[in-house]
Design an enzyme around this catalytic site. Structure first.
Site, PDB file in Angstrom:
ATOM      1  N   ASP A  84      10.076  -3.536   4.860  1.00 37.38           N
ATOM      2  CA  ASP A  84      10.119  -2.802   3.268  1.00 37.38           C
ATOM      3  C   ASP A  84      10.456  -1.235   3.626  1.00 37.38           C
ATOM      4  O   ASP A  84      10.493  -0.761   4.795  1.00 37.38           O
ATOM      5  CB  ASP A  84       8.635  -2.954   2.912  1.00 37.38           C
ATOM      6  CG  ASP A  84       8.665  -2.416   1.405  1.00 37.38           C
ATOM      7  OD1 ASP A  84       9.199  -2.657   0.569  1.00 37.38           O
ATOM      8  OD2 ASP A  84       7.739  -1.589   1.525  1.00 37.38           O
ATOM      9  N   ASP A 127       3.751  -2.339   3.172  1.00 40.36           N
ATOM     10  CA  ASP A 127       2.338  -1.660   2.895  1.00 40.36           C
ATOM     11  C   ASP A 127       1.954  -1.832   1.400  1.00 40.36           C
ATOM     12  O   ASP A 127       0.946  -1.523   1.165  1.00 40.36           O
ATOM     13  CB  ASP A 127       2.583  -0.183   3.009  1.00 40.36           C
ATOM     14  CG  ASP A 127       3.492   0.620   2.038  1.00 40.36           C
ATOM     15  OD1 ASP A 127       4.404  -0.026   1.525  1.00 40.36           O
ATOM     16  OD2 ASP A 127       2.757   1.743   1.878  1.00 40.36           O
ATOM     17  N   ASP A 185       4.065  -6.887  -1.009  1.00 39.77           N
ATOM     18  CA  ASP A 185       4.560  -7.195   0.369  1.00 39.77           C
ATOM     19  C   ASP A 185       3.734  -8.414   0.581  1.00 39.77           C
ATOM     20  O   ASP A 185       4.069  -9.260   1.792  1.00 39.77           O
ATOM     21  CB  ASP A 185       4.752  -5.934   1.176  1.00 39.77           C
ATOM     22  CG  ASP A 185       5.772  -4.926   0.670  1.00 39.77           C
ATOM     23  OD1 ASP A 185       6.832  -5.400   0.491  1.00 39.77           O
ATOM     24  OD2 ASP A 185       5.179  -3.846   1.121  1.00 39.77           O
TER      25      ASP A 185
END
Length: 621
Positions: free
Chosen positions: A310, A505, A509
């Site tokens: 990410d 995080d 996600d």
């Protein structure tokens, strides 16, 4: 509690077996052979009964292992009058079980040391004085006094000029870390300097340390695919053992040779080495700030071939920082920031918190705002030192001043603007940006050096933002404008290239983390949902902790396989020697005991894994 009961049971069985063997030997020395036989039988029967109970439970769970060989060897030895061999096998089996329990207990204690440090009370400022309160009485916003040697009871923001914190129990960093006013303090950190004030940002139950406690409890009870694979090999080994023992008896007519074969094969290092090495690896990884939720994720982590990252809060810091301050009047940049940050203290928006922290880092003294009005996602207005301040988006501030939004320089991708007005006059712009984490290029190179073949960025941000942030990085692909569902699909598709690790995080996600073979969450500031869905949690906000985490997992798995290969090889050699009559049942039992002790001690080497110098230095950066 179940672990303690099992430990006591293992200790008791070991005591019975040891007393039976030594008592029988003493009787034999005193020339009481019949009494010696009785004592050996008495020492064997409790161990054999406990073993039969465990076998029945395993069969009820659909598991078949080499405990059956141990039961057969003891039963056969008793049946054919080899009571001394039976006593040695009983001691061997109970001793091996005790050593395994001891080894796992040592690994668990290394992780549980984290839990023993959690404070029970805290010192809070209240009504001009100090009071000691229970942790569950601490509210968000409370001001706490952290004395020298105290452990921070909750997550918070440093209110004093500076602080020296020992975070070794959380991160493995040997040197204390110096923090400045406005920086975040993790619960579980020990004050290694002068007393300081801490403003609580989380309740105790929601803080970093409480989350670690829950994750440690999850991490201490899982069975890896390797362990299940070992069970399947155990079944094959069981068949080979019985066939070899039967053949030795059939072709020689000597049942004692069959007993010797059974004895030397029991218990197999397959059962012992794998769980000990993997649990030890989990414990070692925790020392470096990498919390692995069990043996299954550890083994998967060791085999990762594809990585999906990410962006926000993972590849980037996740907290906007000031890139520059544009002044439109004679007012200097620090004054613009001081007035804006004073007003932003009333907001929980991430941009507001970033401005407040930046002001503290510059040593600016903030005033208390009054009459604050916030339009969520747009901006705030309020009084600071008797002046009307407006801060927020350019359009919002323009509405407050009644003027057309002033032009500013073209913002780079990923940047944001905070306009500031005083008493109806636009005085400046604060340009914020979420920068790439330092050392990211070296991190990616380190991951490839550990066997990660494909690395991709997956983000919901616009393509221009993603491209600018990742310019010059060694990535195989950059995927932007992704929804959570599309992230899940991307991770699922990557399975074709081997085991997949996803690092994120945010709440968005969590689904992708759950789909990955190994989901990794940034535990220091990541969302609770991502930490819950993840298999691995980085306890500090450093992505480079992946390097020691992966290396420890790989080496722990290698140690487990090494122990299995060597142990099984030696066992097979001993079985063949016993089948040809070169080993008596007692000699076979003693040899197998030595093999089992050796593989357990070898598996415990995982507790002392030291990542390579380049990896270790990254871990403490």
């Amino acid at each position: 509690m179940p672990n303690q009961m099992q430990d006591r049971m293992n200790t008791s069985l070991l005591g019975v077996a040891l007393a039976g063997l030594s008592g029988g030997l003493l009787a034999l020395v005193l020339d009481h052979s019949e009494l010696a036989t009785v004592i050996w039988i008495v020492g064997v029967v409790p161990v054999l009964l406990a073993l039969v109970v465990e076998i029945v439970r395993s069969l009820a769970r659909g598991e078949v292992g080499l405990d059956i060989v141990a039961a057969l060897s003891m039963s056969a030895a008793l049946l054919f009058g080899e009571t001394l061999a039976a006593a040695v096998v009983a001691l061997m089996y109970s001793g091996g079980t005790f050593l395994e329990s001891f080894a796992e207990g040592r690994a668990r204690r290394a992780m549980s040391d984290l839990l023993s440090r959690v404070p029970r009370t805290a010192t809070r400022y209240r009504n001009g004085g100090l009071e000691d309160v229970e942790l569950d009485e601490i509210d968000v916003g409370d001001l706490l006094l952290i004395r020298q040697g105290d452990v921070a009871p909750v997550d918070g923001v440093l209110q004093s000029v500076g602080a020296m914190l020992d975070q070794s129990a959380l991160t493995g960093e040997s040197l204390p870390v110096r923090l400045a006013r406005g920086q975040d303090v993790m619960s579980g950190s020990t004050n290694a300097g002068d007393s300081f004030d801490l403003r609580a940002t989380q309740k105790a139950a929601e803080s970093t340390y409480a989350g670690i406690v829950r994750l440690v409890e999850e991490a201490q009870a899982s069975k890896a695919p390797m362990a299940r694979l070992a069970d399947r090999y155990s079944l094959l080994f069981l068949v080979v053992t019985i066939v070899l023992a039967g053949a030795a008896w059939l072709f020689t007519g000597d049942p004692i040779r069959a007993v010797a074969v059974l004895v030397v094969a029991t218990p197999c290092p397959l059962i012992l080495a794998v769980p000990v090495a993997l649990v030890a690896g989990i414990s070692r990884a925790a020392h470096f700030g990498v919390l692995i939720k069990g043996a299954k994720p550890l083994e998967a982590l060791a085999r990762v071939k594809s990585l999906v990252l990410d962006k926000t809060g993972t590849l980037t810091d996740g907290r906007p920082k000031i890139a520059r301050i544009e002044t439109l009047t004679v007012l200097d940049p620090d004054n613009i920031l001081r007035l804006a940050a004073s007003l932003e203290q009333a907001s929980k928006h991430p941009m507001a918190r970033a401005l407040v922290q930046a002001a503290h880092e510059r040593g600016l003294v903030l005033a208390v705002p009054t009459n604050v009005t916030e339009l969520p996602g747009e901006g705030l207005t309020g009084l600071v030192e008797g002046r009307l301040i407006a801060a927020g988006g350019a359009g919002f501030v323009a509405q407050q001043t009644g003027a057309v939004a002033a032009e500013t320089q073209i913002l780079a991708a990923g940047s944001a603007l905070v306009a500031v007005a005083i008493d109806g006059q636009l005085v400046g712009h604060i340009i914020m940006a979420d920068a790439l984490r330092s050392g990211t290029g070296e991190l990616l190179a380190g991951l490839r050096g550990l066997g990660v073949q494909r690395i991709q960025l997956a983000t919901g941000d616009r393509k221009a933002v993603a491209d600018e942030i990742t310019a010059g990085l060694d990535l195989d692909a950059v995927r932007s404008d992704l929804t959570p569902q599309q992230k899940v699909a991307l991770v699922a598709a990557e399975h074709a290239h081997g085991p997949v690790m996803m690092v994120g995080d945010g709440v968005n996600d969590a689904p992708a983390l759950a789909v990955a073979d190994v989901g990794v969450a940034m535990g220091a500031r990541g969302a609770a949902a991502s930490a819950e869905a993840a298999d691995v949690v980085l306890l500090v906000d450093h992505l480079d902790r992946l390097l020691p985490g992966i290396e420890i997992a790989q080496r722990a798995r290698g140690i487990a396989l090494q122990s299995v290969a060597v142990g099984i090889g030696l066992s097979v050699a001993g079985m063949i020697a016993a089948a040809y009559g070169y080993l008596t049942p007692v000699q076979g039992a003693l040899i197998q005991e030595a093999i089992d002790v050796a593989v357990i001690l070898n598996a415990l080497r995982a507790l002392n894994i030291r990542p390579r110098k380049s990896v270790a230095s990254a871990a403490t950066a």
